[in-house]
Every structure is written in C-alpha cells, then in structure tokens.
Design a protein around this motif. Structure first.
Motif, PDB file in Angstrom:
ATOM      1  N   LEU A   1       0.850  -1.200   0.000  1.00 49.59           N
ATOM      2  CA  LEU A   1       0.000   0.000   0.000  1.00 49.59           C
ATOM      3  C   LEU A   1       0.881   1.243   0.000  1.00 49.59           C
ATOM      4  O   LEU A   1       1.868   1.315   0.738  1.00 49.59           O
ATOM      5  N   PRO A   2       0.532   2.248  -0.817  1.00 55.45           N
ATOM      6  CA  PRO A   2       1.334   3.473  -0.944  1.00 55.45           C
ATOM      7  C   PRO A   2       1.123   4.417   0.241  1.00 55.45           C
ATOM      8  O   PRO A   2       0.353   5.363   0.166  1.00 55.45           O
ATOM      9  N   THR A   3       1.819   4.154   1.330  1.00 56.66           N
ATOM     10  CA  THR A   3       1.639   4.932   2.554  1.00 56.66           C
ATOM     11  C   THR A   3       2.682   6.045   2.651  1.00 56.66           C
ATOM     12  O   THR A   3       3.710   5.993   1.977  1.00 56.66           O
ATOM     13  N   PRO A   4       2.427   7.041   3.509  1.00 59.93           N
ATOM     14  CA  PRO A   4       3.431   8.090   3.736  1.00 59.93           C
ATOM     15  C   PRO A   4       4.765   7.464   4.155  1.00 59.93           C
ATOM     16  O   PRO A   4       4.794   6.468   4.875  1.00 59.93           O
ATOM     17  N   GLY A   5       5.867   8.017   3.689  1.00 60.94           N
ATOM     18  CA  GLY A   5       7.174   7.408   3.942  1.00 60.94           C
ATOM     19  C   GLY A   5       7.312   6.192   3.052  1.00 60.94           C
ATOM     20  O   GLY A   5       6.889   6.208   1.895  1.00 60.94           O
ATOM     21  N   LYS A   6       7.871   5.127   3.574  1.00 59.80           N
ATOM     22  CA  LYS A   6       7.993   3.886   2.802  1.00 59.80           C
ATOM     23  C   LYS A   6       6.627   3.203   2.700  1.00 59.80           C
ATOM     24  O   LYS A   6       5.834   3.240   3.634  1.00 59.80           O
ATOM     25  N   ASP A   7       6.380   2.572   1.553  1.00 60.66           N
ATOM     26  CA  ASP A   7       5.139   1.827   1.367  1.00 60.66           C
ATOM     27  C   ASP A   7       5.063   0.673   2.362  1.00 60.66           C
ATOM     28  O   ASP A   7       6.082   0.046   2.670  1.00 60.66           O
ATOM     29  N   THR A   8       3.861   0.387   2.847  1.00 54.94           N
ATOM     30  CA  THR A   8       3.648  -0.691   3.806  1.00 54.94           C
ATOM     31  C   THR A   8       3.231  -1.949   3.057  1.00 54.94           C
ATOM     32  O   THR A   8       2.318  -1.915   2.227  1.00 54.94           O
ATOM     33  N   ARG A   9       3.918  -3.062   3.358  1.00 55.32           N
ATOM     34  CA  ARG A   9       3.630  -4.342   2.715  1.00 55.32           C
ATOM     35  C   ARG A   9       2.923  -5.269   3.705  1.00 55.32           C
ATOM     36  O   ARG A   9       3.356  -5.408   4.844  1.00 55.32           O
ATOM     37  N   PHE A  10       1.871  -5.909   3.234  1.00 54.13           N
ATOM     38  CA  PHE A  10       1.134  -6.890   4.024  1.00 54.13           C
ATOM     39  C   PHE A  10       1.256  -8.259   3.372  1.00 54.13           C
ATOM     40  O   PHE A  10       1.277  -8.373   2.148  1.00 54.13           O
ATOM     41  N   ALA A  11       1.306  -9.304   4.194  1.00 50.00           N
ATOM     42  CA  ALA A  11       1.305 -10.692   3.734  1.00 50.00           C
ATOM     43  C   ALA A  11       0.420 -11.485   4.692  1.00 50.00           C
ATOM     44  O   ALA A  11       0.539 -11.360   5.908  1.00 50.00           O
ATOM     45  N   ILE A  12      -0.474 -12.283   4.131  1.00 48.08           N
ATOM     46  CA  ILE A  12      -1.491 -12.987   4.915  1.00 48.08           C
ATOM     47  C   ILE A  12      -1.371 -14.494   4.710  1.00 48.08           C
ATOM     48  O   ILE A  12      -1.257 -14.960   3.576  1.00 48.08           O
ATOM     49  N   ASN A  13      -1.443 -15.247   5.799  1.00 51.37           N
ATOM     50  CA  ASN A  13      -1.670 -16.687   5.752  1.00 51.37           C
ATOM     51  C   ASN A  13      -3.102 -16.892   6.235  1.00 51.37           C
ATOM     52  O   ASN A  13      -3.447 -16.467   7.345  1.00 51.37           O
ATOM     53  N   LEU A  14      -3.932 -17.516   5.420  1.00 51.55           N
ATOM     54  CA  LEU A  14      -5.356 -17.687   5.706  1.00 51.55           C
ATOM     55  C   LEU A  14      -5.679 -19.174   5.715  1.00 51.55           C
ATOM     56  O   LEU A  14      -5.420 -19.873   4.733  1.00 51.55           O
ATOM     57  N   CYS A  15      -6.256 -19.665   6.835  1.00 50.69           N
ATOM     58  CA  CYS A  15      -6.478 -21.107   6.979  1.00 50.69           C
ATOM     59  C   CYS A  15      -7.860 -21.430   7.532  1.00 50.69           C
ATOM     60  O   CYS A  15      -8.404 -20.684   8.344  1.00 50.69           O
TER      61      CYS A  15
ATOM     62  N   TYR B   1      -8.470 -19.027  10.755  1.00 50.52           N
ATOM     63  CA  TYR B   1      -7.545 -18.025  11.280  1.00 50.52           C
ATOM     64  C   TYR B   1      -6.789 -17.335  10.152  1.00 50.52           C
ATOM     65  O   TYR B   1      -6.656 -17.879   9.051  1.00 50.52           O
ATOM     66  N   ALA B   2      -6.334 -16.144  10.454  1.00 44.97           N
ATOM     67  CA  ALA B   2      -5.468 -15.385   9.553  1.00 44.97           C
ATOM     68  C   ALA B   2      -4.272 -14.921  10.372  1.00 44.97           C
ATOM     69  O   ALA B   2      -4.426 -14.374  11.456  1.00 44.97           O
ATOM     70  N   ASP B   3      -3.090 -15.175   9.842  1.00 47.94           N
ATOM     71  CA  ASP B   3      -1.848 -14.681  10.432  1.00 47.94           C
ATOM     72  C   ASP B   3      -1.382 -13.570   9.500  1.00 47.94           C
ATOM     73  O   ASP B   3      -1.017 -13.829   8.349  1.00 47.94           O
ATOM     74  N   ILE B   4      -1.433 -12.340   9.976  1.00 46.50           N
ATOM     75  CA  ILE B   4      -1.204 -11.153   9.160  1.00 46.50           C
ATOM     76  C   ILE B   4       0.128 -10.528   9.555  1.00 46.50           C
ATOM     77  O   ILE B   4       0.349 -10.239  10.729  1.00 46.50           O
ATOM     78  N   HIS B   5       1.005 -10.332   8.579  1.00 47.14           N
ATOM     79  CA  HIS B   5       2.304  -9.723   8.830  1.00 47.14           C
ATOM     80  C   HIS B   5       2.420  -8.447   8.005  1.00 47.14           C
ATOM     81  O   HIS B   5       1.915  -8.382   6.888  1.00 47.14           O
ATOM     82  N   TRP B   6       3.066  -7.425   8.578  1.00 43.37           N
ATOM     83  CA  TRP B   6       3.351  -6.216   7.803  1.00 43.37           C
ATOM     84  C   TRP B   6       4.808  -5.822   7.958  1.00 43.37           C
ATOM     85  O   TRP B   6       5.475  -6.172   8.928  1.00 43.37           O
ATOM     86  N   HIS B   7       5.285  -5.108   6.952  1.00 46.94           N
ATOM     87  CA  HIS B   7       6.643  -4.563   6.932  1.00 46.94           C
ATOM     88  C   HIS B   7       6.538  -3.105   6.500  1.00 46.94           C
ATOM     89  O   HIS B   7       5.721  -2.764   5.649  1.00 46.94           O
ATOM     90  N   ASN B   8       7.344  -2.263   7.086  1.00 47.07           N
ATOM     91  CA  ASN B   8       7.332  -0.813   6.855  1.00 47.07           C
ATOM     92  C   ASN B   8       6.070  -0.156   7.400  1.00 47.07           C
ATOM     93  O   ASN B   8       5.492   0.728   6.767  1.00 47.07           O
ATOM     94  N   GLY B   9       5.653  -0.605   8.583  1.00 49.12           N
ATOM     95  CA  GLY B   9       4.617   0.118   9.295  1.00 49.12           C
ATOM     96  C   GLY B   9       5.212   1.424   9.793  1.00 49.12           C
ATOM     97  O   GLY B   9       6.293   1.840   9.362  1.00 49.12           O
ATOM     98  N   GLY B  10       4.544   2.066  10.708  1.00 47.14           N
ATOM     99  CA  GLY B  10       5.013   3.359  11.181  1.00 47.14           C
ATOM    100  C   GLY B  10       5.735   3.304  12.510  1.00 47.14           C
ATOM    101  O   GLY B  10       6.009   2.235  13.046  1.00 47.14           O
ATOM    102  N   ASP B  11       6.022   4.492  13.039  1.00 50.43           N
ATOM    103  CA  ASP B  11       6.617   4.589  14.368  1.00 50.43           C
ATOM    104  C   ASP B  11       5.870   5.597  15.225  1.00 50.43           C
ATOM    105  O   ASP B  11       6.329   5.994  16.277  1.00 50.43           O
ATOM    106  N   SER B  12       4.688   6.028  14.750  1.00 53.43           N
ATOM    107  CA  SER B  12       3.888   6.985  15.511  1.00 53.43           C
ATOM    108  C   SER B  12       2.422   6.880  15.114  1.00 53.43           C
ATOM    109  O   SER B  12       2.101   6.639  13.953  1.00 53.43           O
ATOM    110  N   ASP B  13       1.546   7.066  16.081  1.00 47.67           N
ATOM    111  CA  ASP B  13       0.107   7.082  15.804  1.00 47.67           C
ATOM    112  C   ASP B  13      -0.434   8.513  15.869  1.00 47.67           C
ATOM    113  O   ASP B  13      -1.626   8.726  15.869  1.00 47.67           O
TER     114      ASP B  13
END
Length: 160
Positions: free
Chosen positions: A37-51, A63-75
């Motif tokens: 996803l084209p987020t502010p700063g670096k784009d955030t990547r999601f990967a899902i395992n769905l079972c 269940y879904a095991d959801i992983h992200w990379h390049n999330g943020g550091d502030s809310d």
C-alpha cells in the motif's frame, strides 16, 4: 491458585483449539495474499496466511496470520500511516458465513515497523461434512491520501 497457574490458564484460554485433523491454507507466497500500500514514507507491505481448520471432533475454525513490513513509528495524526486498518475474517460453509471475527490493527501498524496480528474465529460445527472455507478482507484508510477507506478482499481458502 498460584500466579503460574493463573498465567497458564489465561494462555490456554487464548490459544486456538488443538488436534487438527486437516488444515487448508492460502499462504503469503500466493500473490493474492500479498499487497503493498502506498503509505506516507515507505510503502507498507502486508502478507497474509489464511487457513480453515477441521478439528478431530468434527468442528471447524478459521484463522489469519497477518504480517506487515514498513509500518510506522507513531500514531500521531500528522505522522501516522493509516487512519484505519482492520481485518475481518470469516469461517464459511458453502459460502455462507458461520462465524465472523474483526481484528483492529491501526495502532499496532502505525507504531510498529514490522509486526504480526493473529485473528481467529470461534469454533463452529455442522452435522454435514465438507464445504468449509475461510475468507475475509482488510478495510484500510491511508492517512493524508485524500481518499476514503478501501477494501482488499482475500480469496477463499481451500475447502475442508
């Protein structure tokens, strides 16, 4: 009850059911289970395992095991990446939802560069075999992009 026993009881209560006879999954190596996803700063990547899981007692859960990379550091509003990130998981039988679970993750994704969320449905059963799948979607709203919330739908898991 000792502190250790209370902790063990709490962990057991949160753990998914054990003793699966069958587990059918769509893994994050499937292109439909990954999204950048084209987020502010670096784009955030999601990967899902769905079972979808069939337990030895004939009951089912998803269940879904959801992983992200390049999330943020502030809310904080002018620094966060997402105004909304929520996952909806469904346990279905012949494409009819039997159990649904929502898992909110906006704060975690906005404050953790890399992370995981585990989302699961309640256990359900039917006297008739077959036709059980898992599916779901991500509802997200990227901060400061001028667009409203969008949905990324996941395909059905293999049937069990």
């Amino acid at each position: 009850m000792s502190a250790a026993a209370v902790t063990a009881a709490a962990v057991t209560a949160l753990a998914p059911p054990a003793h699966a006879d069958t587990e059918h999954c769509l893994y994050s190596d499937n292109p439909k289970m990954k999204k950048t996803l084209p987020t502010p700063g670096k784009d955030t990547r999601f990967a899902i395992n769905l079972c979808v899981v069939k337990l030895s007692n004939g009951k089912h859960w998803a269940y879904a095991d959801i992983h992200w990379h390049n999330g943020g550091d502030s809310d904080v509003d002018d620094k966060r990446k997402f105004d909304k990130v929520g996952f909806v998981l469904r346990l279905e039988r012949h494409n009819v939802a039997r159990q649904t679970q929502s898992c909110e993750a906006r704060h975690k994704v906005n404050t953790q560069k890399d992370g995981d969320v585990f989302c699961s449905t309640k256990v359900d059963s039917s006297k008739v075999n077959g036709g059980w799948t898992a599916d779901g979607y991500v509802k997200y709203d990227i901060d400061r992009d001028g667009k409203s919330a969008m949905t990324w739908n996941w395909p059905d898991s293999p049937s069990v």
